[in-house]
Write a protein that holds these residues in place. Structure first.
Motif, mmCIF file in Angstrom:
data_model
loop_
_atom_site.group_PDB
_atom_site.id
_atom_site.type_symbol
_atom_site.label_atom_id
_atom_site.label_comp_id
_atom_site.label_asym_id
_atom_site.label_seq_id
_atom_site.Cartn_x
_atom_site.Cartn_y
_atom_site.Cartn_z
ATOM 1 N N ALA A 86 1.145 -1.303 -0.043
ATOM 2 C CA ALA A 86 0.256 -0.369 0.189
ATOM 3 C C ALA A 86 0.695 1.006 0.366
ATOM 4 O O ALA A 86 2.161 1.116 0.480
ATOM 5 N N LEU A 87 0.251 2.850 -0.756
ATOM 6 C CA LEU A 87 1.032 3.326 -0.852
ATOM 7 C C LEU A 87 0.417 4.783 0.347
ATOM 8 O O LEU A 87 -1.422 4.503 -0.404
ATOM 9 N N HIS A 88 0.554 4.700 0.851
ATOM 10 C CA HIS A 88 0.701 5.697 2.342
ATOM 11 C C HIS A 88 0.602 7.204 2.279
ATOM 12 O O HIS A 88 1.896 7.294 2.449
ATOM 13 N N THR A 89 -0.087 7.670 2.992
ATOM 14 C CA THR A 89 0.039 9.581 3.308
ATOM 15 C C THR A 89 -0.422 9.178 5.101
ATOM 16 O O THR A 89 -0.442 8.481 5.841
ATOM 17 N N GLN A 90 0.154 10.158 5.576
ATOM 18 C CA GLN A 90 0.712 9.980 6.564
ATOM 19 C C GLN A 90 -0.453 9.859 7.539
ATOM 20 O O GLN A 90 -0.778 9.154 8.679
ATOM 21 N N ASP A 91 -1.965 10.148 6.323
ATOM 22 C CA ASP A 91 -2.910 10.573 8.402
ATOM 23 C C ASP A 91 -3.629 9.159 7.397
ATOM 24 O O ASP A 91 -4.146 7.955 8.656
ATOM 25 N N THR A 92 -3.016 8.109 6.665
ATOM 26 C CA THR A 92 -3.330 6.048 6.461
ATOM 27 C C THR A 92 -2.715 5.941 7.139
ATOM 28 O O THR A 92 -2.797 4.150 7.185
ATOM 29 N N PHE A 93 -1.261 6.130 7.918
ATOM 30 C CA PHE A 93 -0.220 4.817 7.353
ATOM 31 C C PHE A 93 -0.371 3.971 8.736
ATOM 32 O O PHE A 93 -0.826 4.769 10.295
ATOM 33 N N MET A 94 -0.487 3.319 8.579
ATOM 34 C CA MET A 94 -0.664 2.070 9.744
ATOM 35 C C MET A 94 -2.601 2.291 10.632
ATOM 36 O O MET A 94 -2.631 1.878 11.791
ATOM 37 N N ARG A 95 -2.910 2.103 9.176
ATOM 38 C CA ARG A 95 -4.090 3.165 9.917
ATOM 39 C C ARG A 95 -4.884 1.423 8.744
ATOM 40 O O ARG A 95 -6.315 2.221 8.773
ATOM 41 N N GLY A 96 -4.591 0.805 7.421
ATOM 42 C CA GLY A 96 -5.527 0.145 7.253
ATOM 43 C C GLY A 96 -4.957 0.434 5.765
ATOM 44 O O GLY A 96 -4.304 0.458 5.789
ATOM 45 N N GLN A 97 -5.855 0.805 5.338
ATOM 46 C CA GLN A 97 -5.662 0.639 3.891
ATOM 47 C C GLN A 97 -4.993 2.232 3.370
ATOM 48 O O GLN A 97 -5.602 2.896 4.218
ATOM 49 N N GLY A 98 -4.280 1.790 1.913
ATOM 50 C CA GLY A 98 -3.830 3.233 1.656
ATOM 51 C C GLY A 98 -4.399 3.943 0.403
ATOM 52 O O GLY A 98 -5.710 3.655 0.561
ATOM 53 N N ILE A 99 -3.672 4.801 0.543
ATOM 54 C CA ILE A 99 -4.287 5.277 -0.498
ATOM 55 C C ILE A 99 -4.432 4.630 -1.951
ATOM 56 O O ILE A 99 -5.795 4.724 -3.551
ATOM 57 N N GLN A 100 -3.208 3.833 -2.176
ATOM 58 C CA GLN A 100 -3.611 2.795 -3.412
ATOM 59 C C GLN A 100 -2.614 1.291 -3.166
ATOM 60 O O GLN A 100 -2.088 1.951 -2.282
ATOM 61 N N ASN A 101 -3.509 0.546 -3.219
ATOM 62 C CA ASN A 101 -3.040 -0.669 -2.579
ATOM 63 C C ASN A 101 -3.077 -1.692 -3.783
ATOM 64 O O ASN A 101 -3.631 -1.465 -4.879
ATOM 65 N N PHE A 102 -2.053 -2.799 -3.225
ATOM 66 C CA PHE A 102 -2.083 -3.432 -4.026
ATOM 67 C C PHE A 102 -1.745 -5.224 -3.858
ATOM 68 O O PHE A 102 -1.560 -5.243 -2.256
ATOM 69 N N LYS A 103 -2.410 -6.557 -5.015
ATOM 70 C CA LYS A 103 -2.441 -7.613 -4.030
ATOM 71 C C LYS A 103 -1.808 -8.158 -5.242
ATOM 72 O O LYS A 103 -2.602 -8.292 -6.488
ATOM 73 N N LEU A 104 -0.470 -8.959 -4.621
ATOM 74 C CA LEU A 104 -0.212 -9.990 -5.911
ATOM 75 C C LEU A 104 -0.177 -11.526 -5.605
ATOM 76 O O LEU A 104 0.959 -11.778 -3.932
ATOM 77 N N GLU A 105 -0.172 -12.513 -6.052
ATOM 78 C CA GLU A 105 0.402 -13.913 -6.014
ATOM 79 C C GLU A 105 2.031 -13.553 -5.467
ATOM 80 O O GLU A 105 2.576 -13.100 -6.450
ATOM 81 N N ALA A 106 2.032 -14.075 -4.322
ATOM 82 C CA ALA A 106 3.866 -14.267 -4.054
ATOM 83 C C ALA A 106 4.738 -14.941 -5.266
ATOM 84 O O ALA A 106 4.163 -16.188 -5.818
ATOM 85 N N LYS A 107 6.041 -14.533 -5.596
ATOM 86 C CA LYS A 107 7.192 -15.180 -6.016
ATOM 87 C C LYS A 107 7.968 -15.394 -5.873
ATOM 88 O O LYS A 107 8.463 -13.925 -5.679
ATOM 89 N N THR A 108 9.499 -16.207 -5.753
ATOM 90 C CA THR A 108 10.058 -16.629 -5.127
ATOM 91 C C THR A 108 11.292 -16.024 -6.380
ATOM 92 O O THR A 108 10.880 -15.825 -7.220
ATOM 93 N N GLY A 109 11.438 -14.861 -5.558
ATOM 94 C CA GLY A 109 12.655 -13.454 -5.557
ATOM 95 C C GLY A 109 12.309 -12.234 -6.158
ATOM 96 O O GLY A 109 12.467 -11.646 -4.349
ATOM 97 N N SER A 110 12.044 -11.804 -6.633
ATOM 98 C CA SER A 110 11.292 -10.474 -6.277
ATOM 99 C C SER A 110 10.443 -10.111 -6.939
ATOM 100 O O SER A 110 10.003 -10.599 -8.816
ATOM 101 N N ILE A 111 9.298 -9.445 -6.644
ATOM 102 C CA ILE A 111 8.031 -8.870 -7.290
ATOM 103 C C ILE A 111 8.222 -7.738 -8.294
ATOM 104 O O ILE A 111 8.589 -6.660 -6.759
ATOM 105 N N SER A 112 7.505 -6.896 -8.921
ATOM 106 C CA SER A 112 7.705 -5.531 -8.947
ATOM 107 C C SER A 112 6.109 -5.192 -9.267
ATOM 108 O O SER A 112 5.241 -5.441 -9.621
ATOM 109 N N PHE A 113 5.963 -3.860 -9.439
ATOM 110 C CA PHE A 113 4.434 -2.848 -8.818
ATOM 111 C C PHE A 113 4.419 -1.772 -9.535
ATOM 112 O O PHE A 113 5.923 -1.032 -8.796
ATOM 113 N N VAL A 114 3.241 -0.903 -9.605
ATOM 114 C CA VAL A 114 3.680 0.664 -10.181
ATOM 115 C C VAL A 114 2.511 0.858 -9.569
ATOM 116 O O VAL A 114 1.036 0.584 -9.806
#
Length: 139
Positions: A44-72
């Motif tokens: 999740a991408l957070h502002t100070q208002d959303t940080f550690m309070r649940g959903q961010g202002i933009q959120n991602f859910k991706l299937e895990a993959k060993t190694g590295s994973i990228s998103f925008v």
């Protein structure tokens, strides 16, 4: 009639110029050191208002993959943000903890600060200006 056409063309040009000014930057995030294919990566991408309070202002859910994973994150406006990510191995959509209070699942924050205790916005924040950029996080 020419005056009306000129006014309309100036009005339309103004709308197009304003629409282009509101587009933000593209922020590419790469998470390194994913140790298994089990579960999902939540981020999740957070502002100070959303940080550690649940959903961010933009959120991602991706299937895990060993190694590295990228998103925008797209159209991010200038400002101060933080990124939180979690390898949710059991897909229960939350961080799991041992009885001692230590996390059972891997996580990463922007800034890659891994101090004892919960992260705070001041330690993981970063600035978005007017250029696209990339962040690397490590589980």
């Amino acid at each position: 009639m020419k005056t009306l056409a000129l006014i309309l063309s100036l009005f339309i040009s103004g709308i197009i110029a304003n629409a282009q000014d509101t587009k933000g930057i593209t922020l590419k995030v790469t998470i390194e050191n994913v140790l298994s294919d089990e579960g999902q990566i939540l981020a999740a991408l957070h502002t100070q208002d959303t940080f550690m309070r649940g959903q961010g202002i933009q959120n991602f859910k991706l299937e895990a993959k060993t190694g590295s994973i990228s998103f925008v994150f797209l159209n991010v406006k200038p400002g101060t943000y933080a990124i939180s990510s979690l390898h949710d191995e059991n897909e229960n959509q939350r961080m799991d903890f041992h009885d001692s209070g230590m996390p059972k699942e891997k996580y990463a924050m922007s800034g890659n600060e891994m101090a004892m205790g919960p992260p705070n916005f001041k330690d993981v924040k970063f600035e978005v200006n007017d250029e696209d950029f990339e962040l690397k996080l490590r589980f």
